[in-house]
Every structure is written in C-alpha cells, then in structure tokens.
Design a protein around this motif. Structure first.
Motif, mmCIF file in Angstrom:
data_model
loop_
_atom_site.group_PDB
_atom_site.id
_atom_site.type_symbol
_atom_site.label_atom_id
_atom_site.label_comp_id
_atom_site.label_asym_id
_atom_site.label_seq_id
_atom_site.Cartn_x
_atom_site.Cartn_y
_atom_site.Cartn_z
ATOM 1 N N GLU A 99 -19.118 -0.820 -9.735
ATOM 2 C CA GLU A 99 -18.102 0.451 -9.309
ATOM 3 C C GLU A 99 -18.529 0.644 -7.559
ATOM 4 O O GLU A 99 -17.614 1.054 -6.997
ATOM 5 C CB GLU A 99 -18.597 1.612 -9.911
ATOM 6 C CG GLU A 99 -18.350 1.509 -11.532
ATOM 7 C CD GLU A 99 -16.589 1.675 -11.885
ATOM 8 O OE1 GLU A 99 -15.759 1.897 -10.769
ATOM 9 O OE2 GLU A 99 -16.003 1.106 -12.947
ATOM 10 N N VAL A 100 -19.767 0.554 -7.215
ATOM 11 C CA VAL A 100 -19.982 0.866 -6.098
ATOM 12 C C VAL A 100 -19.109 -0.295 -4.886
ATOM 13 O O VAL A 100 -18.710 0.039 -4.058
ATOM 14 C CB VAL A 100 -21.513 0.832 -5.601
ATOM 15 C CG1 VAL A 100 -21.639 0.644 -3.993
ATOM 16 C CG2 VAL A 100 -22.097 1.934 -6.136
ATOM 17 N N ARG A 102 -16.463 -1.656 -5.636
ATOM 18 C CA ARG A 102 -15.120 -1.122 -5.839
ATOM 19 C C ARG A 102 -14.931 -0.227 -4.393
ATOM 20 O O ARG A 102 -13.603 -0.047 -4.043
ATOM 21 C CB ARG A 102 -14.533 -0.652 -6.930
ATOM 22 C CG ARG A 102 -14.292 -1.821 -8.023
ATOM 23 C CD ARG A 102 -14.061 -1.272 -9.469
ATOM 24 N NE ARG A 102 -13.901 -2.398 -10.221
ATOM 25 C CZ ARG A 102 -13.778 -2.334 -11.620
ATOM 26 N NH1 ARG A 102 -13.845 -0.787 -12.106
ATOM 27 N NH2 ARG A 102 -13.801 -3.239 -12.425
ATOM 28 N N LEU A 103 -15.693 0.684 -4.359
ATOM 29 C CA LEU A 103 -15.511 1.603 -3.271
ATOM 30 C C LEU A 103 -16.006 0.897 -1.942
ATOM 31 O O LEU A 103 -15.320 1.696 -1.068
ATOM 32 C CB LEU A 103 -16.913 2.704 -3.312
ATOM 33 C CG LEU A 103 -17.238 3.500 -4.401
ATOM 34 C CD1 LEU A 103 -18.408 4.250 -4.667
ATOM 35 C CD2 LEU A 103 -15.663 4.302 -4.995
ATOM 36 N N ASP A 253 -18.003 8.163 0.559
ATOM 37 C CA ASP A 253 -17.492 6.893 -0.670
ATOM 38 C C ASP A 253 -18.056 7.137 -1.966
ATOM 39 O O ASP A 253 -16.868 7.048 -2.659
ATOM 40 C CB ASP A 253 -18.317 5.570 0.089
ATOM 41 C CG ASP A 253 -17.883 5.270 1.316
ATOM 42 O OD1 ASP A 253 -16.530 5.177 1.760
ATOM 43 O OD2 ASP A 253 -18.652 5.025 2.279
ATOM 44 N N ARG A 256 -15.396 9.296 -4.036
ATOM 45 C CA ARG A 256 -14.224 8.501 -4.254
ATOM 46 C C ARG A 256 -14.410 7.780 -5.623
ATOM 47 O O ARG A 256 -13.436 7.309 -6.415
ATOM 48 C CB ARG A 256 -13.711 7.469 -3.451
ATOM 49 C CG ARG A 256 -13.334 8.154 -2.082
ATOM 50 C CD ARG A 256 -12.678 7.166 -1.072
ATOM 51 N NE ARG A 256 -13.642 6.529 -0.552
ATOM 52 C CZ ARG A 256 -13.776 4.937 -0.721
ATOM 53 N NH1 ARG A 256 -13.037 4.473 -1.818
ATOM 54 N NH2 ARG A 256 -14.643 4.167 -0.183
ATOM 55 N N MET A 257 -15.674 7.858 -6.114
ATOM 56 C CA MET A 257 -15.855 7.202 -7.533
ATOM 57 C C MET A 257 -15.269 8.030 -8.782
ATOM 58 O O MET A 257 -15.426 9.177 -8.747
ATOM 59 C CB MET A 257 -17.512 6.858 -7.945
ATOM 60 C CG MET A 257 -17.748 6.045 -9.030
ATOM 61 S SD MET A 257 -19.634 5.897 -9.459
ATOM 62 C CE MET A 257 -20.119 4.664 -8.408
#
Ligand SMILES: Cc1ncc(COP(=O)(O)O)c(C=O)c1O
Length: 398
Positions: A99-100, A102-103, A253, A256-257
């Motif tokens: 997930e990080v 993807r950010l 950032d 935005r998760m």
C-alpha cells in the motif's frame, strides 16, 4: 537458571500446532524454517485476547491504540518519538509495504532491494506491477553504499519514480544497520530522489551488543515510511495487524492511502499487537536472553556437526544465515520468483537426508544460492537434535 520462553514447549506439544511451520512437512521433519517461534503467547497478550473473546469484542478495528502503544515502546526502547497523527493501521507488514509503494510509485516503476533478502519482497513487489532492482549486500552481509548508488541510478534511468525497500534489521543475515549506515542510505536516497520504505518488523528482536536505530530517526529520512508490527517479536503472525508510519514530509502521501486499507487488519490482531507493545517488555527481554543463548549454541553446533559451513552470529532476528557453499550441493534452483517454501541445494539435501526443514538460500535472491536460513527460535533440545541429524547425514554421505 533464568526463565526462557523458548524452553516451555515439548516437541509433542508443538506438533499439535496447525500453522505453516508445523504442517508444511511430514511429522518426522524438524521444522527450522518459516519465522514462527516455538513459544507460548506472552501472558498479557493472551489475557487481552481472552478478554476480547469473553466479551464478544470481535468487530472491526478502530482508533489509534496500536500507534500509541508502538509510540510508547519506541520511546522506552529506542528514544524515538512516533507522531501518532502520521500513522495508519494496515493488514500486515507486507500488505502495508504494497500500500505504501502504491502511494510512492506507479506500475512499471522500480523498487530497489538488498539481496539476499526476505523472499516475499520479490513476489509482493512484482505482483503489484513494480520492477525489482537488486543492490546486493556487501561480503559482510551489510548494505554496500556503492552498490546502492549504482542500483538507484539504474532504477531511475528509464524515468519514473523509484522506491527502496529497506529491511531494518536485515532478514536473512540478521545485520542491524547502524546510525551511520542509515544516514548514508538517507543521503543517497535524497541525492537520487528515491523514496525509502523501511520494513522494521524485526526491530524489537535486537540481541545484546547491538542497538536498533529506527530509519525515520536519522537525518534525511523525513520523507520515508516505516512499517512496524509485533508479529515477529511476540509470535503473532496469525493475528494480522501492522502499523505504517510516515516521516513528517511523507504525511501528505499517507493521507492518500484509501480509508478501506485500515479495515484489513483484524480487530483481535490490533488488540494483541497493541498489548504486546504496551506490556510485553518483560516477556521480550526473557526471549532476547534465550535467543542470545541459542545464537551461541548455534555456533557450537555448526562447528561440531557441520565443519566447513560458515556462520556469523546475527545481531538481530532469530534467523541464522549459514554459508554451505563448501559442502558442494550445487543443485540448480528453478528460474523465476521463488516461493518461501521452495527448496534447492543444501536445504533440499538436508530435508531429504536429515529430515530437517530449513529455508533455502536461493529464494532470497542474488547471493542466496548455497546458503540456508535457520530459524533458531526453538528449544535447545530441538536445535541439538536437528544439528545432530544434519551432522550424521553429512558424515554418512562422505
Ligand atoms: C522482513 C520481513 N517482512 C515482513 C514479514 C512478514 O510480515 P507480515 O506477516 O506482517 O506481512 C516477515 C516475516 O518473516 C519478514 O521477515
């Protein structure tokens, strides 16, 4: 004699377990592979879980209890302050890494890793459409700044964003990166415009003689992320939860998760991980003393039973990285991304001839072939029996 959580369970009791370590191989195999520990739960963690079960408190997770518990622990143990407002709960460390990433990156972008390294780094990163670029560790099993700089340059050359997945402490070599090493990483990351994601799952498992340095605590790391969890130190892998922590320049950032990511950890996982960080110091200290003893025992067992095999005691983790290249088991590994349970070379040989399951070095990427990883978070009796079996098989083969 002081109490050791690793000496509480017999082999018969452990064989009743249904988790991966105890069920992936037949019952005559001694499993020293996947990073599960042969311990009972820390009593305070078991108590928190029992209370939740008794109260029917089994809904969705909510709130910042895990972040606060990690923050208090980090302050007590490492003199490091976590900003609870810059954290998010995530399903587990690897899902948190995804997930990080993807950010910070897009599909097709590059993620740099330091092989030999935790095998799922390859699978998770590439399954999410990112390219893995290798910056191999140096001969001492430590980050090589020149290799890292070259990999950062190569990763960024086609254009696009670059991330670096740091393993701090490092699995499988057990290296605990020093403040100076991490400052050098941060300096390179800034120079090459690379975003660092530090997997700190093994952080609480640092053995006497070394000190863990949170990556986010070093100068230059303000735009990085870290992932923390109690799953390795308190054996909670089956109770899914982890914490993503953003440095001050990465907080935007993190915002935005998607909110839904925080629905992924289990509520029981969050309760258990928070309780471990909150009240698990005494149990952890006993564990670390036990692991320190086992790290020494392993040196004796390797010297006695596996002459020619090289062992450098790890500074952290409960994983030992054995260089078996002198044994000459050169079976080739299959091409492609390896699964954690894949076997080749010495690990294949020891399973077939000694009925001991180790992690196979080739799954850890470049530099891994010819090595095995031993999980020594078990009793003295099991370690002695496993190495005796391996020694006997080796002598019979010569
Ligand atoms: C470095 C490292 N990261 C991540 C994991 C897996 O963590 P999780 O189960 O929370 O995804 C492990 C498990 O051994 C590990 O060693």
């Amino acid at each position: 004699m002081t109490w050791d959580p690793l000496e509480e369970l017999t082999l018969d009791e452990l064989r009743r377990r249904t988790s991966m370590k105890w069920r992936a191989h037949p019952a005559d195999v001694l499993p020293l592979w996947v990073a599960e520990m042969d311990v009972n739960l820390a009593p305070t963690v078991a108590g928190a879980l029992r209370r939740a079960i008794d109260d029917g408190d089994t809904g969705y997770p909510c709130g910042t209890a895990l972040a606060e518990a990690v923050g208090d622990f980090a302050c007590r143990r490492w003199d490091y302050n976590v900003d609870v407002g810059h954290t998010a709960i995530v399903p587990d460390v690897m899902q948190g890494v995804v997930e990080v990433l993807r950010l910070l990156t897009e599909r097709g972008d590059a993620v740099v890793v330091n092989p030999p390294v935790y095998a799922p780094f390859y699978a998770f990163v590439s399954h999410d459409g990112r390219r893995v670029i290798e910056a191999p560790l140096g001969p001492e099993g430590r980050i090589d700044p020149d290799a890292l700089a070259a990999a950062f340059a190569r990763a960024g050359a086609p254009g696009g964003k670059v991330a670096y997945l740091l393993c701090n402490p490092h699995n499988p070599t057990g290296s605990v990166h020093t403040a100076a090493e991490l400052r050098a990483v941060a300096e390179l990351a800034r120079r090459f415009d690379v975003r660092v994601v530090s997997d700190e799952i093994h952080a609480p498992v640092v053995l006497p003689g070394s000190r863990f340095v949170p990556y986010l605590s070093v100068a230059g790391a303000e735009n990085a992320f870290a992932l923390m969890s109690a799953s390795k130190a308190w054996n909670l892998s089956g109770l899914k939860a982890a914490l993503a922590i953003a440095g001050p320049e990465a907080a935007a950032d993190l915002r935005r998760m998607p909110e839904e990511v925080s629905h992924g950890p289990s509520h029981l996982g969050v309760l258990a991980h928070a309780e471990a960080f909150r009240s698990g110091d005494e149990w952890l200290d006993a564990l670390l003393r036990g692991l320190d003893d086992k790290r020494r025992l392993l040196g004796d067992l390797v010297a006695d039973q596996l002459p020619g095999v090289k062992y450098q005691p790890p500074q952290g983790t409960y994983l030992a990285w054995l260089d078996c290249r002198q044994l000459g088991f050169t079976e080739e590994a299959a091409d492609g991304i390896a699964a954690v349970a894949d076997l080749a070379g010495p690990a294949r040989w020891f399973l077939d001839h000694a009925r001991v399951a180790l992690s196979s070095g080739h799954v850890f990427g470049t530099g891994g072939a010819g090595h095995v990883r031993v999980n020594f978070a078990t009793s003295r009796a099991i370690l002695v029996e496993a190495f005796t079996r391996m020694g006997r098989a080796l002598r019979a083969s010569r």
